[in-house]
Write a protein that holds these residues in place. Sequence first.
Motif, PDB file in Angstrom:
ATOM      1  N   ASP A  11       0.831  -1.213   0.000  1.00 15.28           N
ATOM      2  CA  ASP A  11       0.000   0.000   0.000  1.00 15.28           C
ATOM      3  C   ASP A  11       0.865   1.263   0.000  1.00 15.28           C
ATOM      4  O   ASP A  11       0.546   2.238  -0.683  1.00 15.28           O
ATOM      5  CB  ASP A  11      -0.945   0.012   1.201  1.00 15.28           C
ATOM      6  CG  ASP A  11      -2.065  -1.014   1.072  1.00 15.28           C
ATOM      7  OD1 ASP A  11      -2.368  -1.443  -0.063  1.00 15.28           O
ATOM      8  OD2 ASP A  11      -2.637  -1.383   2.112  1.00 15.28           O
ATOM      9  N   GLN A  12       1.947   1.267   0.764  1.00 12.36           N
ATOM     10  CA  GLN A  12       2.857   2.420   0.782  1.00 12.36           C
ATOM     11  C   GLN A  12       3.525   2.591  -0.579  1.00 12.36           C
ATOM     12  O   GLN A  12       3.679   3.711  -1.064  1.00 12.36           O
ATOM     13  CB  GLN A  12       3.910   2.248   1.875  1.00 12.36           C
ATOM     14  CG  GLN A  12       3.368   2.349   3.273  1.00 12.36           C
ATOM     15  CD  GLN A  12       4.375   1.914   4.324  1.00 12.36           C
ATOM     16  OE1 GLN A  12       5.122   0.966   4.147  1.00 12.36           O
ATOM     17  NE2 GLN A  12       4.381   2.632   5.449  1.00 12.36           N
ATOM     18  N   GLU A  20      -0.188  -0.199  -8.198  1.00 10.43           N
ATOM     19  CA  GLU A  20      -0.958  -0.993  -7.242  1.00 10.43           C
ATOM     20  C   GLU A  20      -0.561  -2.462  -7.380  1.00 10.43           C
ATOM     21  O   GLU A  20      -0.467  -2.992  -8.492  1.00 10.43           O
ATOM     22  CB  GLU A  20      -2.451  -0.825  -7.517  1.00 10.43           C
ATOM     23  CG  GLU A  20      -3.324  -1.496  -6.505  1.00 10.43           C
ATOM     24  CD  GLU A  20      -4.803  -1.266  -6.762  1.00 10.43           C
ATOM     25  OE1 GLU A  20      -5.604  -1.891  -6.063  1.00 10.43           O
ATOM     26  OE2 GLU A  20      -5.151  -0.486  -7.660  1.00 10.43           O
TER      27      GLU A  20
END
Length: 110
Positions: A11-12, A20
Amino acid sequence: MLTTTLELTADQFAAGTGWEIKPEGACKGEVCVPLGGGDFDLAATAERLGMAIVHDDTSGRWAIGPESLGDRALATAEAPELVLDDIDGNEFRLSSLRGKKVVIVSWAPY
């Protein structure tokens, strides 16, 4: 993407790069690059996307990306988000100049 650690979550990584991490691989828009599955591995993902990972010992920061095409050209001419302090110590975001023509001059002693 600038960071103080290489211990990033998927996610970071997505928040910093726009890529993604999905079951089919790293995806940005309509483009997906297969990663081989398993847990998120920053070094392997960066290598697969042609992203450089560079460390600055003085500041203790890492710079990651952007992706390249065949390790020879940038995939887009759009600069990634960059946040640095200006000469007065105020936060400056490169995105505040979006839509304007910008020349970025950088220097490195090596």
